[in-house]
Design a protein around this motif. Sequence first.
Motif, PDB file in Angstrom:
ATOM      1  N   HIS A  18       1.550  -0.954  -0.122  1.00 48.88           N
ATOM      2  CA  HIS A  18      -0.236   0.377   0.069  1.00 48.88           C
ATOM      3  C   HIS A  18       1.271   1.428  -0.169  1.00 48.88           C
ATOM      4  CE1 HIS A  18       1.049  -1.086   4.180  1.00 48.88           C
ATOM      5  NE2 HIS A  18       1.117   1.102   4.635  1.00 48.88           N
ATOM      6  N   GLN A  19       0.638   2.828  -0.147  1.00 51.43           N
ATOM      7  CA  GLN A  19       1.066   3.871  -0.439  1.00 51.43           C
ATOM      8  C   GLN A  19       1.389   4.422   1.300  1.00 51.43           C
ATOM      9  OE1 GLN A  19       0.982   6.591  -3.417  1.00 51.43           O
ATOM     10  NE2 GLN A  19       0.965   7.406  -1.650  1.00 51.43           N
ATOM     11  N   ILE A  20       2.291   4.514   1.475  1.00 49.50           N
ATOM     12  CA  ILE A  20       2.999   4.684   2.562  1.00 49.50           C
ATOM     13  C   ILE A  20       2.336   6.022   2.993  1.00 49.50           C
ATOM     14  CG2 ILE A  20       4.635   5.047   4.390  1.00 49.50           C
ATOM     15  CD1 ILE A  20       5.407   2.626   3.596  1.00 49.50           C
ATOM     16  N   ALA A  21       2.004   6.580   4.573  1.00 51.81           N
ATOM     17  CA  ALA A  21       1.480   8.308   4.088  1.00 51.81           C
ATOM     18  C   ALA A  21       2.851   8.677   5.182  1.00 51.81           C
ATOM     19  CB  ALA A  21       0.524   8.027   5.115  1.00 51.81           C
ATOM     20  N   PRO A  22       3.836   9.343   4.597  1.00 52.56           N
ATOM     21  CA  PRO A  22       4.346  10.092   4.862  1.00 52.56           C
ATOM     22  C   PRO A  22       4.240  10.524   6.835  1.00 52.56           C
ATOM     23  CG  PRO A  22       3.867  11.758   3.359  1.00 52.56           C
ATOM     24  CD  PRO A  22       2.233  11.190   3.473  1.00 52.56           C
ATOM     25  N   ASP A  23       3.602  10.189   7.117  1.00 54.63           N
ATOM     26  CA  ASP A  23       3.452  10.697   8.872  1.00 54.63           C
ATOM     27  C   ASP A  23       3.425   9.207   8.909  1.00 54.63           C
ATOM     28  OD1 ASP A  23       2.744  12.814   8.897  1.00 54.63           O
ATOM     29  OD2 ASP A  23       0.800  13.168   9.371  1.00 54.63           O
ATOM     30  N   ASP A  24       3.645   7.960   8.260  1.00 55.09           N
ATOM     31  CA  ASP A  24       3.873   6.350   8.255  1.00 55.09           C
ATOM     32  C   ASP A  24       4.783   6.063   7.741  1.00 55.09           C
ATOM     33  OD1 ASP A  24       1.693   6.393  10.257  1.00 55.09           O
ATOM     34  OD2 ASP A  24       1.009   6.032   8.910  1.00 55.09           O
ATOM     35  N   ASP A  25       6.419   7.437   7.637  1.00 59.03           N
ATOM     36  CA  ASP A  25       7.674   6.647   7.217  1.00 59.03           C
ATOM     37  C   ASP A  25       8.649   5.515   7.974  1.00 59.03           C
ATOM     38  OD1 ASP A  25       7.989   8.175   9.273  1.00 59.03           O
ATOM     39  OD2 ASP A  25       9.277   9.708   7.990  1.00 59.03           O
ATOM     40  N   ALA A  26       7.761   5.636   9.314  1.00 60.27           N
ATOM     41  CA  ALA A  26       8.770   4.864   9.880  1.00 60.27           C
ATOM     42  C   ALA A  26       8.456   2.735   9.573  1.00 60.27           C
ATOM     43  CB  ALA A  26       8.772   4.885  11.832  1.00 60.27           C
ATOM     44  N   THR A  27       7.539   2.654   9.178  1.00 62.31           N
ATOM     45  CA  THR A  27       6.934   1.709   9.043  1.00 62.31           C
ATOM     46  C   THR A  27       7.508   0.961   8.009  1.00 62.31           C
ATOM     47  OG1 THR A  27       5.558   2.098   7.687  1.00 62.31           O
ATOM     48  CG2 THR A  27       4.486   1.987  10.026  1.00 62.31           C
ATOM     49  N   ILE A  28       7.937   2.031   6.451  1.00 63.93           N
ATOM     50  CA  ILE A  28       9.237   1.711   6.064  1.00 63.93           C
ATOM     51  C   ILE A  28       9.770   0.006   6.328  1.00 63.93           C
ATOM     52  CG2 ILE A  28      11.028   2.835   5.529  1.00 63.93           C
ATOM     53  CD1 ILE A  28      11.015   3.088   3.015  1.00 63.93           C
ATOM     54  N   LEU A  29      10.730   0.786   7.433  1.00 65.37           N
ATOM     55  CA  LEU A  29      11.169  -0.725   8.128  1.00 65.37           C
ATOM     56  C   LEU A  29      11.131  -2.366   8.242  1.00 65.37           C
ATOM     57  CD1 LEU A  29      12.642   1.129  11.605  1.00 65.37           C
ATOM     58  CD2 LEU A  29      13.966   0.604   9.560  1.00 65.37           C
ATOM     59  N   ASP A  30       9.228  -2.080   8.419  1.00 66.87           N
ATOM     60  CA  ASP A  30       8.515  -3.541   7.818  1.00 66.87           C
ATOM     61  C   ASP A  30       8.699  -4.580   7.018  1.00 66.87           C
ATOM     62  OD1 ASP A  30       7.526  -2.551  10.780  1.00 66.87           O
ATOM     63  OD2 ASP A  30       5.550  -2.312   9.905  1.00 66.87           O
ATOM     64  N   PHE A  31       9.675  -3.454   5.901  1.00 67.73           N
ATOM     65  CA  PHE A  31       9.514  -4.001   4.350  1.00 67.73           C
ATOM     66  C   PHE A  31      10.729  -4.305   4.379  1.00 67.73           C
ATOM     67  CE2 PHE A  31       5.270  -1.326   4.249  1.00 67.73           C
ATOM     68  CZ  PHE A  31       4.336  -2.554   4.157  1.00 67.73           C
ATOM     69  N   GLY A  32      11.419  -4.361   5.430  1.00 68.55           N
ATOM     70  CA  GLY A  32      13.020  -4.120   5.655  1.00 68.55           C
ATOM     71  C   GLY A  32      13.712  -3.410   4.734  1.00 68.55           C
ATOM     72  N   TYR A  33      13.154  -1.880   5.054  1.00 67.95           N
ATOM     73  CA  TYR A  33      14.571  -0.884   4.005  1.00 67.95           C
ATOM     74  C   TYR A  33      13.826   0.133   4.940  1.00 67.95           C
ATOM     75  CZ  TYR A  33      11.746  -2.733   0.164  1.00 67.95           C
ATOM     76  OH  TYR A  33      11.315  -4.416  -0.664  1.00 67.95           O
ATOM     77  N   GLY A  34      15.186   1.266   4.500  1.00 69.99           N
ATOM     78  CA  GLY A  34      15.627   2.266   5.885  1.00 69.99           C
ATOM     79  C   GLY A  34      15.970   3.064   4.860  1.00 69.99           C
ATOM     80  N   LEU A  35      15.696   4.721   5.374  1.00 69.40           N
ATOM     81  CA  LEU A  35      15.590   5.807   4.617  1.00 69.40           C
ATOM     82  C   LEU A  35      16.599   6.691   5.239  1.00 69.40           C
ATOM     83  CD1 LEU A  35      11.909   6.526   5.036  1.00 69.40           C
ATOM     84  CD2 LEU A  35      12.555   6.811   3.056  1.00 69.40           C
ATOM     85  N   THR A  36      17.559   7.604   5.097  1.00 73.82           N
ATOM     86  CA  THR A  36      18.723   8.237   5.174  1.00 73.82           C
ATOM     87  C   THR A  36      18.847   9.707   4.135  1.00 73.82           C
ATOM     88  OG1 THR A  36      20.328   8.667   6.485  1.00 73.82           O
ATOM     89  CG2 THR A  36      20.712   7.384   4.344  1.00 73.82           C
ATOM     90  N   THR A  37      20.083  10.401   4.838  1.00 71.19           N
ATOM     91  CA  THR A  37      20.370  11.885   3.716  1.00 71.19           C
ATOM     92  C   THR A  37      21.609  11.459   3.485  1.00 71.19           C
ATOM     93  OG1 THR A  37      19.753  12.786   4.608  1.00 71.19           O
ATOM     94  CG2 THR A  37      17.890  13.060   3.827  1.00 71.19           C
ATOM     95  N   ALA A  38      22.204  12.147   2.351  1.00 71.16           N
ATOM     96  CA  ALA A  38      23.246  12.278   2.206  1.00 71.16           C
ATOM     97  C   ALA A  38      24.006  13.461   2.701  1.00 71.16           C
ATOM     98  CB  ALA A  38      23.880  12.203   1.141  1.00 71.16           C
ATOM     99  N   VAL A  39      23.221  14.564   2.330  1.00 65.89           N
ATOM    100  CA  VAL A  39      23.903  15.742   3.333  1.00 65.89           C
ATOM    101  C   VAL A  39      22.477  16.025   4.197  1.00 65.89           C
ATOM    102  CG1 VAL A  39      24.148  17.838   3.025  1.00 65.89           C
ATOM    103  CG2 VAL A  39      25.333  16.574   1.862  1.00 65.89           C
ATOM    104  N   GLU A  40      22.246  15.965   5.194  1.00 64.67           N
ATOM    105  CA  GLU A  40      21.881  16.717   6.590  1.00 64.67           C
ATOM    106  C   GLU A  40      20.789  18.082   6.205  1.00 64.67           C
ATOM    107  OE1 GLU A  40      23.160  15.717  10.549  1.00 64.67           O
ATOM    108  OE2 GLU A  40      23.530  14.585  10.479  1.00 64.67           O
ATOM    109  N   ARG A  41      21.603  19.144   5.743  1.00 63.41           N
ATOM    110  CA  ARG A  41      20.707  20.642   6.012  1.00 63.41           C
ATOM    111  C   ARG A  41      19.854  20.404   4.602  1.00 63.41           C
ATOM    112  NH1 ARG A  41      21.245  25.176   3.257  1.00 63.41           N
ATOM    113  NH2 ARG A  41      23.061  24.393   1.452  1.00 63.41           N
ATOM    114  N   ALA A  42      18.888  21.241   4.962  1.00 62.34           N
ATOM    115  CA  ALA A  42      17.467  21.340   4.619  1.00 62.34           C
ATOM    116  C   ALA A  42      17.747  22.867   3.298  1.00 62.34           C
ATOM    117  CB  ALA A  42      16.473  20.925   5.161  1.00 62.34           C
ATOM    118  N   THR A  43      17.176  21.826   2.369  1.00 60.41           N
ATOM    119  CA  THR A  43      17.199  22.756   0.951  1.00 60.41           C
ATOM    120  C   THR A  43      15.651  23.515   0.198  1.00 60.41           C
ATOM    121  OG1 THR A  43      18.621  21.510  -0.396  1.00 60.41           O
ATOM    122  CG2 THR A  43      19.614  22.950   1.025  1.00 60.41           C
ATOM    123  N   VAL A  44      15.065  24.046  -0.190  1.00 61.59           N
ATOM    124  CA  VAL A  44      14.053  23.837  -1.274  1.00 61.59           C
ATOM    125  C   VAL A  44      14.943  22.819  -2.485  1.00 61.59           C
ATOM    126  CG1 VAL A  44      12.907  25.242  -3.088  1.00 61.59           C
ATOM    127  CG2 VAL A  44      13.298  26.230  -0.326  1.00 61.59           C
TER     128      VAL A  44
END
Length: 165
Positions: free
Chosen positions: A49-75
Amino acid sequence: MLTDIIKKDLTIIFCGINPGLTSAQYGHHFSNRSNRFWRVLNQAGFTPHQIAPDDDATILDFGYGLTTAVERATVRADELSKEEFHNSIEAFKTKMNHFQPKYIAFLGKPAYMAFSGKKQIAWGLQPEACCGAKVWVLPNPSGLNRSFTLNDLVGYYRELYQAIV
């Protein structure tokens, strides 16, 4: 600040270039409504199903994770300097060596190009590993990246999905 969603021995860690301002503000990955990541992940077969951004942590249930290369947020990711990528390499490698995913999927070419030192790379599986993980480079799902239609994105992401099943 956007927190990694990560644990050891995941099948894939999806690595965004850096957080968008909306994601950093709300603390959830790919939370800008124009970002197509969650829709693409579902349509490519990674999630039932399509995960809602508020439920992003549930991606771990499928064996996947999330990170970023650079921490600073930009537009826009092109607001990052070469120095910011360069200064992020060691922390990224330390993180990947610690968590040991099977695959690292870079979402967009800039981070992998900076980390690998290569001037040109193709989409898809890369010939060399990074921190013991196979590397896959996928188009960035940002709503600002209109070079790729939703169907194009789904096709590229599905190639990775088919490689892991």
